[in-house]
Design an enzyme around this catalytic site. Structure first.
Site, PDB file in Angstrom:
ATOM      1  N   ASP A   1       9.418   6.070  68.155  1.00  0.00           N
ATOM      2  CA  ASP A   1       9.348   7.571  68.909  1.00  0.00           C
ATOM      3  C   ASP A   1       7.977   8.123  68.518  1.00  0.00           C
ATOM      4  O   ASP A   1       7.330   7.687  67.479  1.00  0.00           O
ATOM      5  CB  ASP A   1      10.327   8.095  68.888  1.00  0.00           C
ATOM      6  CG  ASP A   1      10.280   9.635  69.371  1.00  0.00           C
ATOM      7  OD1 ASP A   1       9.573   9.497  70.426  1.00  0.00           O
ATOM      8  OD2 ASP A   1      10.916  10.425  69.037  1.00  0.00           O
TER       9      ASP A   1
ATOM     10  N   TYR B   1       3.428  13.573  72.509  1.00  0.00           N
ATOM     11  CA  TYR B   1       2.899  12.624  73.314  1.00  0.00           C
ATOM     12  C   TYR B   1       2.933  13.396  74.695  1.00  0.00           C
ATOM     13  O   TYR B   1       2.287  13.062  75.749  1.00  0.00           O
ATOM     14  CB  TYR B   1       3.919  11.437  73.626  1.00  0.00           C
ATOM     15  CG  TYR B   1       3.673  10.358  72.719  1.00  0.00           C
ATOM     16  CD1 TYR B   1       2.687  10.409  71.587  1.00  0.00           C
ATOM     17  CD2 TYR B   1       4.377   9.075  72.859  1.00  0.00           C
ATOM     18  CE1 TYR B   1       2.416   9.402  70.946  1.00  0.00           C
ATOM     19  CE2 TYR B   1       4.162   8.045  71.772  1.00  0.00           C
ATOM     20  CZ  TYR B   1       3.336   8.396  70.849  1.00  0.00           C
ATOM     21  OH  TYR B   1       2.905   7.036  69.963  1.00  0.00           O
ATOM     22  N   GLY B   2       3.685  14.320  74.922  1.00  0.00           N
ATOM     23  CA  GLY B   2       4.184  14.884  76.218  1.00  0.00           C
ATOM     24  C   GLY B   2       2.961  15.836  76.838  1.00  0.00           C
ATOM     25  O   GLY B   2       2.979  16.038  78.171  1.00  0.00           O
TER      26      GLY B   2
ATOM     27  N   CYS C   1      11.729   6.958  73.096  1.00  0.00           N
ATOM     28  CA  CYS C   1      11.102   7.945  73.845  1.00  0.00           C
ATOM     29  C   CYS C   1      10.810   7.760  75.338  1.00  0.00           C
ATOM     30  O   CYS C   1      10.340   6.681  75.627  1.00  0.00           O
ATOM     31  CB  CYS C   1       9.550   7.725  73.207  1.00  0.00           C
ATOM     32  SG  CYS C   1       8.316   9.147  73.563  1.00  0.00           S
TER      33      CYS C   1
ATOM     34  N   CYS D   1      14.280  13.603  77.243  1.00  0.00           N
ATOM     35  CA  CYS D   1      13.434  13.507  76.052  1.00  0.00           C
ATOM     36  C   CYS D   1      14.342  13.113  74.777  1.00  0.00           C
ATOM     37  O   CYS D   1      15.164  13.856  74.637  1.00  0.00           O
ATOM     38  CB  CYS D   1      12.635  14.764  75.835  1.00  0.00           C
ATOM     39  SG  CYS D   1      11.896  14.732  74.148  1.00  0.00           S
TER      40      CYS D   1
END
Ligand code: DGL
Length: 264
Positions: free
Chosen positions: A11, A43-44, A75, A189
């Site tokens: 993740d 990452y989002g 993830c 998520c």
């Protein structure tokens, strides 16, 4: 199959521990490496190209070094963007984590489903495809609630959760047209189930929160059926950057059975 070959869970941060918890329940004997790209978190807010490059590069390096029997991308952001690419470049089986839209669509009574994910996840064509395939005739309202990632990371480190962050995530769904009718929310998520208590209270008792961890663990059990497992050393938590937060995270890592910590 080498009986000591680990399962590698990956993740951007510690959200994938919610998947590890289910894997532990279903496969307690499996040796595990939990890898967190804390150097790339979150990452989002990244572009598709940035996420894909990090995930493919890191998983390639980690596979070479640790020879996992299976990789689980724990993830949603990384999976919805890069699952296909990772499968193309690695020979090892790869299990992804994608939004649990199918069970949510089966369960909703009002027909209105909420989906909380990162900004990157909610715009993915992968999510459009899941919606088109499994949520026909339902309404799926999406909201990018990336702020919850930081809140979940804080909670795991024993720090307080900001109630305003929770309230904003809930309002992001409730304030959309038909948002008041939501009775089922997909936690898309892996960090968000860490805040299930706070989110559950904020949504109220009429709303069910759904995530895919148990199904992912079942898939891993299926793909490793018949394989021998032996843990020769304590399980490892692997990070991509040494920072002060790692020490604060140690008690939580230990609760998830990760006794060793290393930086890649
Ligand atoms: N845990 C990741 C997910 O499931 C996202 C966290 C991040 O933004 O890095 O989407």
């Amino acid at each position: 199959m080498d009986e000591a070959a680990p399962l590698l869970l990956f993740d951007s941060g510690l959200g994938g521990l919610t998947v590890l918890e289910e894997v532990r329940r279903q496969l307690p004997q499996a040796p595990v490496i939990y890898a967190a790209d804390n150097g790339g978190l979150p990452y989002g807010t990244k572009t598709e190209a940035e996420v894909a490059a990090r995930v493919c590069g890191l998983l390639g390096r980690m596979s070479e070094r640790f020879r996992p029997r299976l990789i689980c991308i724990a993830c949603n952001t990384a999976s919805t963007i890069a699952l296909g690419m990772v499968r193309d470049v690695l020979a090892v089986p790869v299990v992804g984590t994608v939004p649990a839209i199918k069970p949510a669509a089966e369960q909703t009574r009002s027909g209105v489903i909420g989906l909380l994910g990162t900004a990157a996840t909610i715009r993915q064509p992968y999510v459009d495809r899941l919606e088109a395939e499994f949520a026909v005739g339902k309404v799926l309202l999406r909201h990018g609630a990336g702020e919850l990632v930081g809140a979940a990371e804080a909670k795991l480190r024993g720090l307080p959760v900001d109630a305003r962050v929770i309230a904003r995530a809930v309002a992001g769904l409730r304030e959309q047209p038909r948002g008041a009718e939501i009775d089922t929310v997909v936690l898309a998520c892996t960090h968000f189930p860490l805040l299930a208590e706070e989110l559950g209270q904020a949504f109220g008792p009429g709303v069910a929160l759904i995530h895919g961890a148990a199904g992912i663990a079942r898939r891993i059990v299926h793909l490793t059926a018949g394989q021998p497992f032996r843990r020769l050393q304590p399980d490892l938590a692997l990070f991509t950057r040494a920072d002060a937060g790692l020490d604060l995270a140690r008690p939580a890592l230990q609760r998830y059975g990760l006794e060793r910590v290393e930086v890649l």
